[in-house]
Design a protein around this motif. Structure first.
Motif, PDB file in Angstrom:
ATOM      1  N   ARG A 176      71.394 -49.958 -26.573  1.00 16.59           N
ATOM      2  CA  ARG A 176      70.557 -49.510 -27.675  1.00 16.59           C
ATOM      3  C   ARG A 176      69.166 -50.156 -27.624  1.00 16.59           C
ATOM      4  O   ARG A 176      68.205 -49.572 -28.107  1.00 16.59           O
ATOM      5  CB  ARG A 176      71.219 -49.820 -29.024  1.00 16.59           C
ATOM      6  N   ASP A 177      69.085 -51.331 -27.067  1.00 10.77           N
ATOM      7  CA  ASP A 177      67.792 -52.006 -26.917  1.00 10.77           C
ATOM      8  C   ASP A 177      67.241 -51.666 -25.530  1.00 10.77           C
ATOM      9  O   ASP A 177      67.384 -52.428 -24.569  1.00 10.77           O
ATOM     10  CB  ASP A 177      67.955 -53.520 -27.084  1.00 10.77           C
ATOM     11  N   ILE A 178      66.611 -50.488 -25.449  1.00 12.17           N
ATOM     12  CA  ILE A 178      66.157 -49.955 -24.162  1.00 12.17           C
ATOM     13  C   ILE A 178      64.624 -49.950 -24.129  1.00 12.17           C
ATOM     14  O   ILE A 178      63.981 -49.388 -25.015  1.00 12.17           O
ATOM     15  CB  ILE A 178      66.681 -48.523 -23.935  1.00 12.17           C
ATOM     16  N   ALA A 179      64.073 -50.574 -23.115  1.00 14.15           N
ATOM     17  CA  ALA A 179      62.612 -50.603 -22.949  1.00 14.15           C
ATOM     18  C   ALA A 179      62.187 -49.557 -21.932  1.00 14.15           C
ATOM     19  O   ALA A 179      62.986 -49.088 -21.116  1.00 14.15           O
ATOM     20  CB  ALA A 179      62.166 -51.989 -22.500  1.00 14.15           C
ATOM     21  N   GLN A 203      62.690 -38.958 -27.093  1.00  8.92           N
ATOM     22  CA  GLN A 203      63.565 -37.902 -27.626  1.00  8.92           C
ATOM     23  C   GLN A 203      65.031 -38.262 -27.455  1.00  8.92           C
ATOM     24  O   GLN A 203      65.849 -38.060 -28.360  1.00  8.92           O
ATOM     25  CB  GLN A 203      63.271 -36.577 -26.929  1.00  8.92           C
ATOM     26  N   ALA A 204      65.380 -38.819 -26.280  1.00 15.97           N
ATOM     27  CA  ALA A 204      66.769 -39.208 -26.035  1.00 15.97           C
ATOM     28  C   ALA A 204      67.196 -40.301 -27.013  1.00 15.97           C
ATOM     29  O   ALA A 204      68.323 -40.276 -27.539  1.00 15.97           O
ATOM     30  CB  ALA A 204      66.934 -39.683 -24.601  1.00 15.97           C
ATOM     31  N   LEU A 205      66.311 -41.263 -27.269  1.00 11.05           N
ATOM     32  CA  LEU A 205      66.624 -42.315 -28.237  1.00 11.05           C
ATOM     33  C   LEU A 205      66.815 -41.730 -29.630  1.00 11.05           C
ATOM     34  O   LEU A 205      67.794 -42.042 -30.334  1.00 11.05           O
ATOM     35  CB  LEU A 205      65.501 -43.358 -28.266  1.00 11.05           C
ATOM     36  N   THR A 206      65.880 -40.892 -30.058  1.00  8.03           N
ATOM     37  CA  THR A 206      65.940 -40.307 -31.393  1.00  8.03           C
ATOM     38  C   THR A 206      67.208 -39.493 -31.584  1.00  8.03           C
ATOM     39  O   THR A 206      67.874 -39.573 -32.627  1.00  8.03           O
ATOM     40  CB  THR A 206      64.697 -39.435 -31.646  1.00  8.03           C
ATOM     41  N   ASP A 207      67.558 -38.693 -30.577  1.00 14.38           N
ATOM     42  CA  ASP A 207      68.775 -37.874 -30.664  1.00 14.38           C
ATOM     43  C   ASP A 207      70.025 -38.735 -30.786  1.00 14.38           C
ATOM     44  O   ASP A 207      71.049 -38.299 -31.335  1.00 14.38           O
ATOM     45  CB  ASP A 207      68.893 -36.964 -29.442  1.00 14.38           C
ATOM     46  N   ALA A 208      69.966 -39.969 -30.265  1.00 15.89           N
ATOM     47  CA  ALA A 208      71.110 -40.876 -30.337  1.00 15.89           C
ATOM     48  C   ALA A 208      71.062 -41.767 -31.573  1.00 15.89           C
ATOM     49  O   ALA A 208      71.903 -42.658 -31.732  1.00 15.89           O
ATOM     50  CB  ALA A 208      71.168 -41.736 -29.080  1.00 15.89           C
ATOM     51  N   GLY A 209      70.066 -41.535 -32.434  1.00  9.59           N
ATOM     52  CA  GLY A 209      69.953 -42.334 -33.643  1.00  9.59           C
ATOM     53  C   GLY A 209      69.363 -43.711 -33.409  1.00  9.59           C
ATOM     54  O   GLY A 209      69.561 -44.623 -34.212  1.00  9.59           O
ATOM     55  N   ILE A 210      68.629 -43.868 -32.310  1.00 14.10           N
ATOM     56  CA  ILE A 210      67.997 -45.145 -31.983  1.00 14.10           C
ATOM     57  C   ILE A 210      66.497 -45.016 -32.214  1.00 14.10           C
ATOM     58  O   ILE A 210      65.830 -44.250 -31.517  1.00 14.10           O
ATOM     59  CB  ILE A 210      68.261 -45.550 -30.521  1.00 14.10           C
ATOM     60  N   PRO A 211      65.925 -45.735 -33.181  1.00 12.50           N
ATOM     61  CA  PRO A 211      64.483 -45.603 -33.428  1.00 12.50           C
ATOM     62  C   PRO A 211      63.660 -46.228 -32.298  1.00 12.50           C
ATOM     63  O   PRO A 211      63.889 -47.386 -31.941  1.00 12.50           O
ATOM     64  CB  PRO A 211      64.270 -46.361 -34.745  1.00 12.50           C
TER      65      PRO A 211
END
Length: 335
Positions: A176-179, A203-211
């Motif tokens: 979840r902590d992806i740079a 977009q991939a982060l947002t779709d997974a609920g990761i801001p």
């Protein structure tokens, strides 16, 4: 110097047959073609490009326009195109488009109009309306590689989807902590490839609920050294540390791996790393990547050009370029 008349005499055919047999244009029986080739080889005869050009109206030369020569991706695309064209007995003339707008203008307004090439391949160059019009005005076959151009046959790369695929791989491993290591404005000119890859990442982060967070975005320059410096910033600054890095190129990903090792982090135990390209060193570093098959991009573009030059109306000269996620040893489940 051996003349075409000597080849014809030794092969027992006319000079016209020799010309057709060695140029590959026009009908020649297999037996005659073999006799001509054997005679030419035994005499050491080489077809004069100037004479061939006068006879055919062609230069046997294809112009290739690239934005950078010192980046692995572009040199690999160029290598693929060059190999395919050389197999078909074509030379290439290279036009390096730099950040200097006057040089770029000169290439399209002057160099390509000197009638020294039979066709043009534009690699990852976002052509404006004027440049596109100048290419079309040449009346030559043109194939572009990169983003869409509705006026030209184009082999397109979906950079947004490519970036989503790389990021979704990390998310699927529980990170979840992806740079993200992207690029500065200097490298975001043609087709805005770094921007497209960053948008796919977000977009991939947002779709997974990761801001998405700006603290996990670091610009670089698509080089190993740039990736090394960017990763050191991401891993060395105070605050939350990423458990995974998605780099917008394999060279930057390799730099990130080297930086992590220097700082004492284990890849992939402490940090997962994924890149994009399909770099030849990827297997050595066991790098997980989205392979764009750059060598194949060049070969496919050259094939499309050759098909146009040979007047094959049904040949496919555009379309989407393939890509594939290659999972190796630099990514693992998040702790």
């Amino acid at each position: 110097m051996v003349s075409i008349d000597e080849v014809a005499k030794l092969a027992g055919v006319s000079t016209a047959t020799v010309s057709r047999a060695l140029s590959g244009r026009g009908h020649v029986s297999p037996a005659s073609r073999e006799r001509v080739q054997t005679a030419a080889e035994s005499l050491g005869y080489v077809v004069s490009s100037r004479a061939s050009s006068l006879a055919s109206g062609r230069t046997q030369n294809v112009g290739v326009v690239v934005p950078f020569l010192d980046h692995w991706f572009f040199s690999t695309v160029l290598s693929g195109a060059s190999s395919a064209l050389m197999r078909a007995d074509y030379d290439i003339t290279l036009y390096n488009i730099t950040a200097d707008d006057s040089v770029r203008h000169e290439v399209f307004s002057t160099f390509l109009r000197r009638q020294r090439v039979d066709a043009v391949i534009a690699v990852s160059i976002e052509l404006n309306d004027d440049e596109t019009g100048q290419l079309l005005a040449l009346g030559l076959p043109v194939v572009a590689i990169g983003g869409p151009n509705p006026r030209l046959p184009t082999l397109t790369v979906d950079d947004l989807t490519v970036a989503r695929l790389a990021t979704e791989h990390l998310i699927g491993l529980g990170h979840r902590d992806i740079a993200h290591i992207g690029a500065s404005a200097e490298f975001d000119r043609d087709f805005h490839i770094p921007t497209q890859r960053r948008l796919g990442f977000e977009q991939a982060l947002t779709d997974a609920g990761i801001p998405p967070t700006t603290a996990f975005l670091e610009p670089a320059d698509f080089t190993v050294d740039g990736g090394f410096r960017a990763a050191k910033q991401l891993l060395g600054r105070p605050g939350p540390r990423p458990t995974a890095i998605f780099a917008a190129s394999d060279e930057m990903a390799i730099g990130a791996i080297l930086a992590a090792r220097e700082l004492g982090f284990h890849v992939p135990g402490d940090l997962s790393v994924v890149g994009i390209d399909g770099h030849e060193l990827g297997e050595f570093f066991q790098l997980t990547t989205v392979d764009q098959f750059p060598l194949g991009q060049g070969e496919r573009a050259a094939g499309a050009i050759l098909a146009q030059l040979e007047g094959e109306p049904d040949a496919a000269v555009g379309g989407d370029l393939p890509f594939e996620l290659i999972v190796r040893g630099t990514t693992a489940r998040a702790r």
